[in-house]
Design a protein around this motif. Structure first.
Motif, mmCIF file in Angstrom:
data_model
loop_
_atom_site.group_PDB
_atom_site.id
_atom_site.type_symbol
_atom_site.label_atom_id
_atom_site.label_comp_id
_atom_site.label_asym_id
_atom_site.label_seq_id
_atom_site.Cartn_x
_atom_site.Cartn_y
_atom_site.Cartn_z
ATOM 1 N N GLY A 51 2.452 -10.211 22.598
ATOM 2 C CA GLY A 51 3.351 -9.123 22.939
ATOM 3 C C GLY A 51 2.988 -7.811 22.296
ATOM 4 O O GLY A 51 3.811 -6.896 22.236
ATOM 5 N N GLY A 52 1.752 -7.709 21.788
ATOM 6 C CA GLY A 52 1.328 -6.472 21.149
ATOM 7 C C GLY A 52 1.786 -6.305 19.724
ATOM 8 O O GLY A 52 1.691 -5.209 19.144
ATOM 9 N N LEU A 53 2.274 -7.393 19.109
ATOM 10 C CA LEU A 53 2.786 -7.335 17.745
ATOM 11 C C LEU A 53 1.699 -6.867 16.777
ATOM 12 O O LEU A 53 0.542 -7.268 16.881
ATOM 13 N N THR A 54 2.072 -6.010 15.834
ATOM 14 C CA THR A 54 1.122 -5.519 14.841
ATOM 15 C C THR A 54 0.478 -6.690 14.098
ATOM 16 O O THR A 54 1.186 -7.554 13.571
ATOM 17 N N ASP A 158 12.122 3.771 15.234
ATOM 18 C CA ASP A 158 11.675 5.162 15.153
ATOM 19 C C ASP A 158 11.459 5.593 13.707
ATOM 20 O O ASP A 158 10.484 6.280 13.393
ATOM 21 N N ALA A 159 12.360 5.196 12.822
ATOM 22 C CA ALA A 159 12.237 5.578 11.408
ATOM 23 C C ALA A 159 11.012 4.921 10.775
ATOM 24 O O ALA A 159 10.314 5.540 9.963
ATOM 25 N N MET A 160 10.761 3.669 11.128
ATOM 26 C CA MET A 160 9.597 2.973 10.572
ATOM 27 C C MET A 160 8.307 3.608 11.066
ATOM 28 O O MET A 160 7.373 3.833 10.286
ATOM 29 N N ARG A 161 8.235 3.908 12.345
ATOM 30 C CA ARG A 161 7.039 4.551 12.891
ATOM 31 C C ARG A 161 6.830 5.925 12.254
ATOM 32 O O ARG A 161 5.702 6.309 11.942
ATOM 33 N N ALA A 162 7.926 6.639 12.050
ATOM 34 C CA ALA A 162 7.831 7.974 11.450
ATOM 35 C C ALA A 162 7.264 7.909 10.036
ATOM 36 O O ALA A 162 6.546 8.816 9.607
ATOM 37 N N ALA A 194 9.790 -5.315 11.778
ATOM 38 C CA ALA A 194 8.909 -4.266 11.269
ATOM 39 C C ALA A 194 7.568 -4.276 11.991
ATOM 40 O O ALA A 194 7.022 -3.220 12.331
ATOM 41 N N LEU A 195 7.030 -5.472 12.230
ATOM 42 C CA LEU A 195 5.761 -5.559 12.951
ATOM 43 C C LEU A 195 5.904 -5.031 14.373
ATOM 44 O O LEU A 195 5.011 -4.353 14.893
ATOM 45 N N ARG A 196 7.039 -5.318 14.991
ATOM 46 C CA ARG A 196 7.263 -4.841 16.353
ATOM 47 C C ARG A 196 7.411 -3.312 16.358
ATOM 48 O O ARG A 196 6.935 -2.636 17.275
ATOM 49 N N GLY A 200 1.620 -0.546 18.733
ATOM 50 C CA GLY A 200 1.173 0.615 19.477
ATOM 51 C C GLY A 200 0.595 1.718 18.618
ATOM 52 O O GLY A 200 -0.007 2.666 19.144
ATOM 53 N N LEU A 201 0.767 1.634 17.289
ATOM 54 C CA LEU A 201 0.193 2.654 16.413
ATOM 55 C C LEU A 201 -1.284 2.403 16.131
ATOM 56 O O LEU A 201 -1.963 3.261 15.572
#
Length: 281
Positions: A51-54, A158-162, A194-196, A200-201
């Motif tokens: 599923g694209g998981l980190t 969003d906060a985690m990606r930021a 968190a991995l999800r 995409g990053l």
């Protein structure tokens, strides 16, 4: 850095509790399988999970020779500015000098806040081919609840990606030309959410299989023993380059390096171990 109140050394002698914080033990996802693929455009990374998981990387192949990666967390949390202003040292020039003197390549996981506090040192590390600089979040706040007393990132993807994106921006601003696509969770704590969130990053989450126990340690010999007892071919060792909270680390490195070399080990960066994984499928 892991706060004193719940320091890893107090949890267990070999630091297994910290390793479990980011692994399949304790209900967290298992590390990615040996599915790394070097990119023609950049450093090797692990392929995403289902599923694209980190993906998560803990150590390199055990059968590709005696290689070991020393990694150093350059920790500074968002709220520690006043402590730095009052004279507390979150950097460790002596340690970096020792690594250069001993000709040891290393991977430094740097928070964006640290890079902002020490831009000249961040730039120096980022431009030295002996080192590679990777992402350790901007604030050093935890990505899960109950992570060794660390404050937590605001909930939500969003906060985690930021946190990751802001850290890369801080590294670029400090003059790090090519920060690696590797991310280390503060405290080593992560879960599937968190991995999800970071999917995409394009980053590989990098953990470790050897906990040095240098955080808040005062007995360098005990840290040396823990490292030497734990290292295996392909190991990733977690240490810290924060002078005030890991005061023994330079002494540990000066002892561990010649002993491991005497055992036939070669020191590499994390990127080389991930690259070796690509050939071990």
């Amino acid at each position: 850095m892991i706060p004193r109140v719940r320091r890893i050394a107090a949890l267990c002698a070999l630091g297994a509790a910290l390793t479990a914080c980011g692994t399949a033990g304790g209900g967290r996802p298992a590390p990615a399988a040996s599915s790394a693929s070097p990119s023609a455009a950049g450093p090797p990374v692990l392929a995403p999970g289902p599923g694209g998981l980190t993906p998560v990387f803990e150590h390199g192949p055990r059968t590709r020779g005696k290689t070991v990666a020393l990694t150093f967390d350059a920790d500074m949390t968002a709220d520690q500015g006043p402590r730095a202003a009052s004279g507390e040292h979150f950097d460790n020039p002596g340690l970096i000098g020792a690594l250069r003197e001993l000709k040891v390549p290393a991977t430094v996981f740097m928070t964006g806040r640290w890079a902002e506090q020490y831009p000249a040192e961040a730039r120096d590390l980022g431009r030295d081919p002996r080192f590679e600089v990777a992402n350790h979040s901007w604030s050093h706040y935890a990505f899960t609840a109950d992570c060794y007393g660390l404050p937590t990132v605001d909930s939500g993807a969003d906060a985690m990606r930021a946190e990751v994106q802001r850290a890369y921006a801080s590294l670029r601003k400090a003059g790090v030309p090519k920060a690696m696509p590797y991310f280390r969770f503060p405290g080593g704590c992560y879960d599937r959410q968190a991995l999800r969130a970071l999917s995409g990053l394009g980053v590989t989450a990098v953990q470790w299989d050897v906990v040095s126990g240098d955080a808040f340690a005062t007995d360098a010999d005990a840290v040396v023993k823990q490292v030497l007892d734990g290292v295996k071919p392909g190991s990733v060792v977690v240490l810290h380059c924060t002078r005030s909270a890991a005061p023994t680390t330079e002494r540990v490195v000066r002892t561990v390096v010649p002993q491991l070399r005497g055992r036939g080990y070669r020191f590499v960066k994390v990127s080389e171990l991930i690259g070796q994984t690509a050939g071990n499928r």
